[in-house]
Design a protein around this motif. Structure first.
Motif, PDB file in Angstrom:
ATOM      1  N   MET A   1       0.839  -1.198   0.000  1.00 42.87           N
ATOM      2  CA  MET A   1       0.000   0.000   0.000  1.00 42.87           C
ATOM      3  C   MET A   1       0.875   1.249   0.000  1.00 42.87           C
ATOM      4  SD  MET A   1      -2.936  -1.103   2.770  1.00 42.87           S
ATOM      5  CE  MET A   1      -4.162   0.038   2.152  1.00 42.87           C
ATOM      6  N   ILE A   2       0.312   2.323  -0.483  1.00 42.66           N
ATOM      7  CA  ILE A   2       1.016   3.608  -0.499  1.00 42.66           C
ATOM      8  C   ILE A   2       0.193   4.615   0.291  1.00 42.66           C
ATOM      9  CG2 ILE A   2       1.866   5.511  -1.913  1.00 42.66           C
ATOM     10  CD1 ILE A   2       2.429   3.509  -4.124  1.00 42.66           C
ATOM     11  N   PHE A   3       0.838   5.226   1.271  1.00 44.59           N
ATOM     12  CA  PHE A   3       0.201   6.222   2.124  1.00 44.59           C
ATOM     13  C   PHE A   3       0.841   7.578   1.851  1.00 44.59           C
ATOM     14  CE2 PHE A   3       0.352   2.142   4.294  1.00 44.59           C
ATOM     15  CZ  PHE A   3      -0.979   1.934   4.647  1.00 44.59           C
ATOM     16  N   ALA A   4       0.033   8.575   1.537  1.00 44.01           N
ATOM     17  CA  ALA A   4       0.533   9.935   1.345  1.00 44.01           C
ATOM     18  C   ALA A   4       0.221  10.735   2.601  1.00 44.01           C
ATOM     19  CB  ALA A   4      -0.127  10.580   0.132  1.00 44.01           C
ATOM     20  N   GLY A   5       1.263  11.260   3.234  1.00 39.11           N
ATOM     21  CA  GLY A   5       1.085  12.041   4.450  1.00 39.11           C
ATOM     22  C   GLY A   5       1.285  13.524   4.170  1.00 39.11           C
ATOM     23  N   ILE A   6       0.239  14.311   4.336  1.00 39.98           N
ATOM     24  CA  ILE A   6       0.314  15.753   4.100  1.00 39.98           C
ATOM     25  C   ILE A   6       0.432  16.456   5.447  1.00 39.98           C
ATOM     26  CG2 ILE A   6      -0.901  17.770   3.200  1.00 39.98           C
ATOM     27  CD1 ILE A   6      -2.194  15.914   1.141  1.00 39.98           C
ATOM     28  N   LEU A   7       1.532  17.167   5.631  1.00 34.24           N
ATOM     29  CA  LEU A   7       1.810  17.823   6.907  1.00 34.24           C
ATOM     30  C   LEU A   7       1.228  19.231   6.886  1.00 34.24           C
ATOM     31  CD1 LEU A   7       5.493  16.613   7.359  1.00 34.24           C
ATOM     32  CD2 LEU A   7       3.369  15.505   8.090  1.00 34.24           C
ATOM     33  N   PHE A  39      -2.649  14.655  -4.803  1.00 34.66           N
ATOM     34  CA  PHE A  39      -2.475  13.254  -4.411  1.00 34.66           C
ATOM     35  C   PHE A  39      -3.721  12.429  -4.704  1.00 34.66           C
ATOM     36  CE2 PHE A  39       0.928  15.337  -2.219  1.00 34.66           C
ATOM     37  CZ  PHE A  39       1.965  14.412  -2.261  1.00 34.66           C
ATOM     38  N   MET A  40      -4.879  13.059  -4.698  1.00 35.52           N
ATOM     39  CA  MET A  40      -6.113  12.359  -5.042  1.00 35.52           C
ATOM     40  C   MET A  40      -6.050  11.864  -6.486  1.00 35.52           C
ATOM     41  SD  MET A  40      -9.055  11.439  -3.699  1.00 35.52           S
ATOM     42  CE  MET A  40      -9.354  12.540  -2.314  1.00 35.52           C
ATOM     43  N   ASP A  41      -5.329  12.569  -7.333  1.00 34.19           N
ATOM     44  CA  ASP A  41      -5.184  12.181  -8.735  1.00 34.19           C
ATOM     45  C   ASP A  41      -4.238  11.001  -8.925  1.00 34.19           C
ATOM     46  OD1 ASP A  41      -6.945  14.086  -9.647  1.00 34.19           O
ATOM     47  OD2 ASP A  41      -5.402  15.552 -10.140  1.00 34.19           O
ATOM     48  N   ILE A  42      -3.478  10.656  -7.886  1.00 33.78           N
ATOM     49  CA  ILE A  42      -2.544   9.526  -7.963  1.00 33.78           C
ATOM     50  C   ILE A  42      -3.269   8.278  -7.468  1.00 33.78           C
ATOM     51  CG2 ILE A  42      -0.277   8.642  -7.287  1.00 33.78           C
ATOM     52  CD1 ILE A  42      -0.170  11.231  -8.918  1.00 33.78           C
ATOM     53  N   CYS A  45      -1.994   5.919  -4.683  1.00 29.54           N
ATOM     54  CA  CYS A  45      -2.073   6.296  -3.266  1.00 29.54           C
ATOM     55  C   CYS A  45      -3.358   5.729  -2.671  1.00 29.54           C
ATOM     56  CB  CYS A  45      -2.034   7.810  -3.102  1.00 29.54           C
ATOM     57  SG  CYS A  45      -0.434   8.557  -3.470  1.00 29.54           S
ATOM     58  N   ASP A  46      -3.204   4.757  -1.775  1.00 30.64           N
ATOM     59  CA  ASP A  46      -4.381   4.126  -1.182  1.00 30.64           C
ATOM     60  C   ASP A  46      -5.066   5.031  -0.172  1.00 30.64           C
ATOM     61  OD1 ASP A  46      -4.213   1.178  -2.202  1.00 30.64           O
ATOM     62  OD2 ASP A  46      -2.168   1.696  -1.607  1.00 30.64           O
ATOM     63  N   LYS A  74     -13.340   8.379   1.514  1.00 35.63           N
ATOM     64  CA  LYS A  74     -12.890   7.099   2.067  1.00 35.63           C
ATOM     65  C   LYS A  74     -11.370   6.974   2.024  1.00 35.63           C
ATOM     66  CE  LYS A  74     -17.103   4.530   0.887  1.00 35.63           C
ATOM     67  NZ  LYS A  74     -17.673   3.424   0.061  1.00 35.63           N
ATOM     68  N   ARG A  75     -10.740   7.710   1.134  1.00 35.91           N
ATOM     69  CA  ARG A  75      -9.272   7.647   1.006  1.00 35.91           C
ATOM     70  C   ARG A  75      -8.562   8.638   1.933  1.00 35.91           C
ATOM     71  NH1 ARG A  75      -7.799   8.797  -4.963  1.00 35.91           N
ATOM     72  NH2 ARG A  75      -5.693   8.297  -4.230  1.00 35.91           N
ATOM     73  N   ILE A  76      -9.308   9.513   2.586  1.00 39.36           N
ATOM     74  CA  ILE A  76      -8.706  10.598   3.367  1.00 39.36           C
ATOM     75  C   ILE A  76      -8.854  10.322   4.861  1.00 39.36           C
ATOM     76  CG2 ILE A  76      -8.788  13.069   3.885  1.00 39.36           C
ATOM     77  CD1 ILE A  76      -9.915  13.501   1.064  1.00 39.36           C
ATOM     78  N   ARG A  77      -7.744  10.499   5.576  1.00 47.00           N
ATOM     79  CA  ARG A  77      -7.769  10.361   7.029  1.00 47.00           C
ATOM     80  C   ARG A  77      -7.114  11.593   7.652  1.00 47.00           C
ATOM     81  NH1 ARG A  77      -6.081   3.927   7.574  1.00 47.00           N
ATOM     82  NH2 ARG A  77      -8.121   3.112   6.944  1.00 47.00           N
ATOM     83  N   ILE A  78      -7.751  12.115   8.672  1.00 48.28           N
ATOM     84  CA  ILE A  78      -7.240  13.305   9.355  1.00 48.28           C
ATOM     85  C   ILE A  78      -6.765  12.904  10.747  1.00 48.28           C
ATOM     86  CG2 ILE A  78      -7.827  15.598  10.247  1.00 48.28           C
ATOM     87  CD1 ILE A  78     -10.009  15.694   8.042  1.00 48.28           C
TER      88      ILE A  78
END
Length: 240
Positions: A1-7, A39-42, A45-46, A74-78
């Motif tokens: 899986m690929i996780f994108a972390g936005i700081l 990142f939503m366009d990638i 990125c799970d 569903k793909r976004i976590r805060i």
């Protein structure tokens, strides 16, 4: 899986606005949402994590609800970040560990919320280089001659600019290596870190250079805000 972390934990003190710079609305859309869009366009990125100051969690949740449909959400976590950048990143890592464990094939990316001009090519290259080399970071080669000063008021030596690179984001690492390196530091050592790449460089772990761009700018000052507004208007009106 690929996780994108936005700081997105910054308070915007250097910009001097009433809201943190990641929430500034530029040409009709908040900076944070523009970054999440990238990142939503990638599709690789799970999950897209957003680490935000606790005071702005509810506000961020409302933004996500306003700009994304149920399936996209569903793909976004805060998650709630900390006072320092590294604490915000660790909040993401800890949530991934709790929900998905530590897997050698998983990749975690970290990206500044205030770099909304990141492109699909930059993100995909960081992912590819991370798959091949375990750690990668978007960079650009320095275009300026850089000096050191070991005597107050005087330039005393210079560097070969061909060997100098400017750090950008995203930065990527395999989840297992990331956790191993983090565990090698004390809490005080971690708090001294200003960027995730330092975690590896300080442990003599090579960081692969991945694609960066002068346009992948970080919005830090009021001047940056004005320039970003200009770029958004030009790009979205068919210019540049």
């Amino acid at each position: 899986m690929i996780f994108a972390g936005i700081l997105a934990g910054g308070k915007g003190t250097r910009v001097g606005t009433n809201v943190p710079k990641q929430f500034l609305v530029l040409n009709g859309k908040p900076v944070l949402i523009r970054t999440v869009d990238a990142f939503m366009d990638i599709k690789q990125c799970d999950f897209i994590y957003i680490s935000v100051n606790g005071m702005w969690v509810e506000y961020t949740e409302k933004l996500i609800e306003d700009f994304y449909n149920e399936e996209e959400r569903k793909r976004i976590r805060i998650v709630e970040g900390g006072k320092e950048r590294i604490q915000s990143f660790l909040s993401i890592i800890n949530d991934i560990k709790a929900k998905h464990g530590i897997n050698a094939d998983d990749i975690v990316l970290s990206h500044d919320a205030v770099r909304p001009f990141v492109t699909k090519e930059i993100i995909l290259d960081c992912i590819e280089q991370t798959k091949l080399h375990r750690v990668a970071m978007a960079t650009i080669q320095s275009a300026d001659t850089t000096y050191t000063s070991t005597r107050a008021g005087f330039l005393t030596s210079t560097y070969d600019r061909k060997s100098l690179f400017l750090a950008q984001t995203p930065q990527g690492c395999t989840m297992d290596l990331m956790c191993d390196v983090i565990d090698s530091y004390s809490e005080d050592e971690l708090l001294s870190m200003t960027g995730t790449s330092q975690l590896f460089v300080n442990r003599n772990v090579d960081v692969k250079i991945s694609l960066g761009s002068p346009n992948n700018l970080k919005i830090t000052t009021l001047k940056d805000v004005d320039f970003a507004e200009y770029l958004f208007k030009k790009t979205e009106n068919g210019g540049i």
